[in-house]
Enzyme design. Structure first.
Site, PDB file in Angstrom:
ATOM      1  N   TRP A  65       0.829  -1.206   0.000  1.00  0.00           N
ATOM      2  CA  TRP A  65       0.000   0.000   0.000  1.00  0.00           C
ATOM      3  C   TRP A  65       0.867   1.262   0.000  1.00  0.00           C
ATOM      4  O   TRP A  65       0.386   2.354  -0.259  1.00  0.00           O
ATOM      5  CB  TRP A  65      -0.933  -0.005   1.218  1.00  0.00           C
ATOM      6  CG  TRP A  65      -0.267   0.318   2.533  1.00  0.00           C
ATOM      7  CD1 TRP A  65       0.853  -0.239   3.051  1.00  0.00           C
ATOM      8  CD2 TRP A  65      -0.707   1.284   3.497  1.00  0.00           C
ATOM      9  NE1 TRP A  65       1.142   0.297   4.279  1.00  0.00           N
ATOM     10  CE2 TRP A  65       0.208   1.233   4.587  1.00  0.00           C
ATOM     11  CE3 TRP A  65      -1.780   2.171   3.559  1.00  0.00           C
ATOM     12  CZ2 TRP A  65       0.066   2.055   5.711  1.00  0.00           C
ATOM     13  CZ3 TRP A  65      -1.907   2.974   4.688  1.00  0.00           C
ATOM     14  CH2 TRP A  65      -0.990   2.923   5.741  1.00  0.00           C
ATOM     15  N   ASP A  66       2.141   1.095   0.320  1.00  0.00           N
ATOM     16  CA  ASP A  66       3.069   2.221   0.359  1.00  0.00           C
ATOM     17  C   ASP A  66       3.015   3.040  -0.924  1.00  0.00           C
ATOM     18  O   ASP A  66       3.117   4.268  -0.905  1.00  0.00           O
ATOM     19  CB  ASP A  66       4.499   1.707   0.554  1.00  0.00           C
ATOM     20  CG  ASP A  66       4.650   0.870   1.801  1.00  0.00           C
ATOM     21  OD1 ASP A  66       3.826  -0.036   2.006  1.00  0.00           O
ATOM     22  OD2 ASP A  66       5.588   1.114   2.572  1.00  0.00           O
ATOM     23  N   GLU A 103      -0.171  -2.527  12.615  1.00  0.00           N
ATOM     24  CA  GLU A 103       0.001  -3.974  12.517  1.00  0.00           C
ATOM     25  C   GLU A 103       0.214  -4.650  13.870  1.00  0.00           C
ATOM     26  O   GLU A 103       0.476  -5.845  13.935  1.00  0.00           O
ATOM     27  CB  GLU A 103       1.160  -4.260  11.557  1.00  0.00           C
ATOM     28  CG  GLU A 103       0.808  -3.815  10.145  1.00  0.00           C
ATOM     29  CD  GLU A 103       2.015  -3.659   9.248  1.00  0.00           C
ATOM     30  OE1 GLU A 103       3.092  -3.308   9.768  1.00  0.00           O
ATOM     31  OE2 GLU A 103       1.886  -3.877   8.043  1.00  0.00           O
ATOM     32  N   LYS A 147       1.401   0.726  16.454  1.00  0.00           N
ATOM     33  CA  LYS A 147       2.654   0.783  15.699  1.00  0.00           C
ATOM     34  C   LYS A 147       2.848   2.123  14.992  1.00  0.00           C
ATOM     35  O   LYS A 147       3.910   2.735  15.060  1.00  0.00           O
ATOM     36  CB  LYS A 147       2.699  -0.335  14.669  1.00  0.00           C
ATOM     37  CG  LYS A 147       3.940  -0.280  13.775  1.00  0.00           C
ATOM     38  CD  LYS A 147       3.810  -1.125  12.541  1.00  0.00           C
ATOM     39  CE  LYS A 147       4.972  -0.832  11.591  1.00  0.00           C
ATOM     40  NZ  LYS A 147       4.802  -1.478  10.294  1.00  0.00           N
ATOM     41  N   GLN A 148       1.829   2.592  14.295  1.00  0.00           N
ATOM     42  CA  GLN A 148       2.014   3.747  13.417  1.00  0.00           C
ATOM     43  C   GLN A 148       0.677   4.427  13.175  1.00  0.00           C
ATOM     44  O   GLN A 148      -0.351   3.984  13.661  1.00  0.00           O
ATOM     45  CB  GLN A 148       2.613   3.315  12.084  1.00  0.00           C
ATOM     46  CG  GLN A 148       1.715   2.395  11.261  1.00  0.00           C
ATOM     47  CD  GLN A 148       2.375   1.926   9.975  1.00  0.00           C
ATOM     48  OE1 GLN A 148       3.340   1.175  10.002  1.00  0.00           O
ATOM     49  NE2 GLN A 148       1.864   2.346   8.852  1.00  0.00           N
TER      50      GLN A 148
END
Length: 770
Positions: free
Chosen positions: A354-355, A485, A557-558
């Site tokens: 997806w980056d 994640e 995580k992010q």
């Protein structure tokens, strides 16, 4: 995306190599398992150049992985690496598929850079010319090496070594030739390709070598019945280059790579036939043309300007040339570490995530839409595989895999089955990229040649994933994983549900755009599901729980929910946005990737909290950019993670284009809100914004901002609204942006098709989740 920070094998041996500078820690890695991490903390070298496009140093990084890359979208390599990679060349079955290593027959070293000579080389990466240079000032000569992946002869990597004798030398050497020792260092044979025996041939008094072979393993038996062919040609390299005492000479060496033997050979011969300087200028010209098309110009903050120029250089190095001597091959996408890396697990093996769509794509789309189209084409090319994946998992439409490479099948490592199973939001992210592409281009031909199908089939997938909850009256999407994640197999991931809802609404809109040539079944049904999707919201705390049942206070995580504000631009109260930003900043782990803080930066700019935005802006790149060549690491030092991390670069670029410049893409307009200078900059210019055929530039200074119309598409008139009155834009017109805006640029409604509602979950005013 999930990534081991290090292997847990042979730690003791690694400590022995690294010595006392190494530290061992145990962490929860981004691939979700505990491993020993060896951290070294070498001193970084300095960039001594004052040119914003040139990075120069006297000392190379202590770690080879922080060396820069050269590439042209077909071939790429890291400087002084014994490995070359080619677009679309992978080896290994599914979960172990990786970029296939080609020996580095372009890795030619001057002995002055290999041993402790008294001469001090200067190493420079010129991002404007797309070339790496080594300059050695010797007693009797000046030697300059230029290394570049040719932008026109796209199968070739070129080394040119110029030797210029000095006019005043010791009389004892007046009749002596100048010898320059060099060495070809291609490294070991490839573990990925069964190369045949090397074959020599003579050409114009020179010896050329060639070797062809096939990748050792196919990625998937169904979609790749045969291994991939590859042929390499290269010039022989002597031990010494010889130049008369009073002369000068340019030596050209090259290697070429292609799937086709004839193409590779013809390319190498053509390179060798060219005059040395003309060969170089044919490479430089298209690089200059790219920078003339678009760019971000920053004055007053040299370091920031260099970082931005480095990002565009690395991006464009992994994207195809616009013109080439021979037709380009199919393009296989933009992976998280670019084309010059991807042969190892640490570099994500050259896979697509997806980056691409969520982090790299938006800035590329706005400045280089031709490349955005190429990136979407990779997804179109693999649509039939996505259809099969949906079918295999009991769904309809298209389901794209979390990681894909050559065939388009799921190639996530066996280590991480949960991401492959649950991280389905990538399918919605692809649709979101399509939304942005259509909004800025209105590309009718693209719709006709696959665009209508990909949008509606992605909507069919989400419609088949949504299940009615009779207790709430809303649709749930179960068994998913959001961008965070650290939490898997959840229900109603806020991010996932919004991108799914946008996908459904977009299909309703596109079915109208395509109705004269593409029939969609009951498009309003998609909108009905989107409108009734659950969106977790806690009214008491006025924030979005990450998913249904999210335990408040638990670390993540992010950036996840934060992405609702941007890039998704989901409407919400200012207080809700502020609470989302504040809360999730407090629970995001420090070992997360750089792009998290880019999104927090944009959020605080939207809230007009410029002081906090500035602090997070600095946090989004300081510690991730490695000197002297501005190579990005995935993790903040002293940790490293993946190198060179395009995803972090893409997030950072968005802070500038969509944050400080204030540009926003909507289906019916381009918007500019609160344009302002980045920290320490005195001028910030976004050149070559492309919108519906127009070419625009936004110039921001301390005194204010201006928008200039460089050119317009005569068939698409644009109207600028400054908050008080409308102005029809004309070529070479400049308009002043007074105040905060929003300032809008619009065209007439496209095909009289009603814009989608884009409201997700009619549960906003009642508590949902915890």
């Amino acid at each position: 995306m999930w990534q081991f920070l290090a292997r847990n094998k042979h730690v003791a041996a690694m400590l022995g190599v690294l010595g006392v500078a190494a530290v061992v820690v145990i962490v929860l890695t981004t691939r979700g398992a505990s491993h020993y991490v060896v951290e070294s903390r070498p001193e970084e070298t300095e960039d001594v150049s004052s040119d914003p496009h040139v990075f120069s140093t006297y000392t190379l990084p202590s770690e080879d992985r922080f060396m820069p890359s050269i590439g042209n979208g077909h071939v790429a390599t890291n400087i002084f690496s014994d490995t070359v990679y080619m677009n679309g060349l992978y080896n290994g079955r599914k979960g172990v598929s990786r970029r296939a290593r080609i020996p580095g027959y372009a890795n030619i070293r001057l002995n002055s850079t290999l041993t402790h000579y008294p001469f001090k080389p200067v190493y420079s990466l010129d991002t404007r010319d797309g070339v790496f240079k080594v300059r050695v000032d010797r007693d009797r000569s000046i030697v300059t090496q230029r290394i570049y992946a040719h932008r026109f002869y796209t199968r070739a990597i070129v080394n040119q070594i110029q030797v210029v004798s000095k006019p005043h030398v010791d009389p004892n050497f007046m009749h002596h030739e100048i010898w320059i020792p060099v060495k070809l260092m291609p490294g070991p044979d490839s573990d990925d390709i069964n190369f045949e025996e090397r074959v020599p041939e003579k050409y114009d008094g020179r010896t050329l070598w060639s070797s062809c072979g096939k990748t050792k393993e196919v990625e998937d038996d169904t979609y790749q019945p045969l291994p991939v062919d590859v042929c390499v040609y290269w010039t022989s390299v002597p031990d010494h280059l010889v130049v008369p005492q009073h002369g000068s000479r340019v030596f050209t060496f090259a290697m070429s790579v292609d799937n086709n033997r004839t193409v590779a050979r013809e390319e190498l011969l053509k390179v060798l036939q060219e005059d040395g300087e003309e060969l170089f200028q044919k490479h430089v010209k298209p690089w200059h043309q790219l920078y003339q098309q678009s760019g971000l110009d920053i004055e007053g903050n040299l370091n920031l300007s260099k970082i931005v120029n480095g990002i565009w250089y690395f991006f464009l190095s992994s994207l195809p040339s616009e013109q080439s001597y021979q037709p380009l091959n199919r393009f296989f996408g933009l992976s998280p570490t670019g084309l010059a890396r991807g042969g190892t697990f640490d570099d994500y093996e050259g896979h697509n995530f997806w980056d691409t769509e969520m982090w790299m794509f938006p800035s590329i789309l706005l400045l280089y839409p031709q490349y955005a189209k190429i990136l979407l084409q990779y997804r179109l090319d693999n649509a039939y595989v996505a259809a099969q994946l949906a079918k295999l998992t009991g769904n309809k439409g298209y389901r794209y895999p979390w990681e894909s490479a050559y065939t388009g099948v799921e190639v996530t490592q066996p280590c991480c089955p949960e991401v492959a199973e649950f991280q389905q939001h990538i399918t919605g992210c692809i649709s979101f990229a399509v939304r942005q592409y259509l909004a800025t281009t209105r590309d009718e031909e693209w719709l006709k040649h696959g665009g209508c199908s990909i949008v509606t089939n992605i909507a069919d997938f989400w419609a088949s994933r949504a299940v009615i909850n009779y207790n709430t009256g809303l649709y749930d999407i179960e068994n998913v994983m959001g961008p965070d994640e650290d939490h898997s197999n959840v229900t109603n991931s806020a991010f996932t549900n919004v991108v799914a809802g946008y996908s459904l609404y977009l299909a309703q809109y596109v079915s109208c755009l395509c109705k004269s040539y593409y029939m969609a079944k009951d498009p309003d049904h998609w909108a009905d599901i989107a409108w009734s999707l659950a969106l977790p919201y806690n009214a008491e705390l006025d924030y979005h729980p990450q998913f249904s049942g999210y335990p408040r206070g638990e670390g993540i995580k992010q950036a996840d929910v934060v992405l609702l504000g941007f890039p998704l631009q989901y409407p919400m109260n200012t207080s809700t946005r502020a609470n989302d930003l504040s809360y999730y900043e407090s629970v995001t782990r420090g070992s997360g990737p750089a792009m998290t803080w880019s999104m927090h930066t944009i959020g605080h700019l939207d809230l007009e909290d410029n002081l906090r935005a500035s602090a997070l802006f600095n946090k989004s790149y300081l510690g991730y950019v490695r000197e002297p060549f501005k190579v990005w690491s995935e993790l903040r030092r002293p940790k490293v993670g993946a190198v060179n991390f395009f995803t972090g670069m893409g997030g950072f670029m968005q802070t500038l284009v969509f944050g400080y410049a204030g540009v926003r893409i909507h289906l019916d307009r381009l918007e500019i809100t609160r344009p302002q200078l980045p920290p320490e900059a005195t001028r910030f210019r976004v050149r070559g914004i492309k919108y519906l055929g127009a070419n625009l530039s936004l110039d921001i200074e301390v005194k204010g901002a201006e928008l200039t119309v460089n050119s317009l598409d005569e068939g698409t008139p644009l109207v600028f609204y400054n908050g008080r009155y409308n102005v029809t834009l004309l070529p070479e017109m400049t308009v002043t942006l007074s105040g905060k805006g929003p300032f809008t640029i619009r065209a007439a409604q496209w095909k009289d098709c009603k814009l989608p509602d884009d409201t997700i979950g009619q549960n906003y005013l009642r508590p949902f989740g915890s």
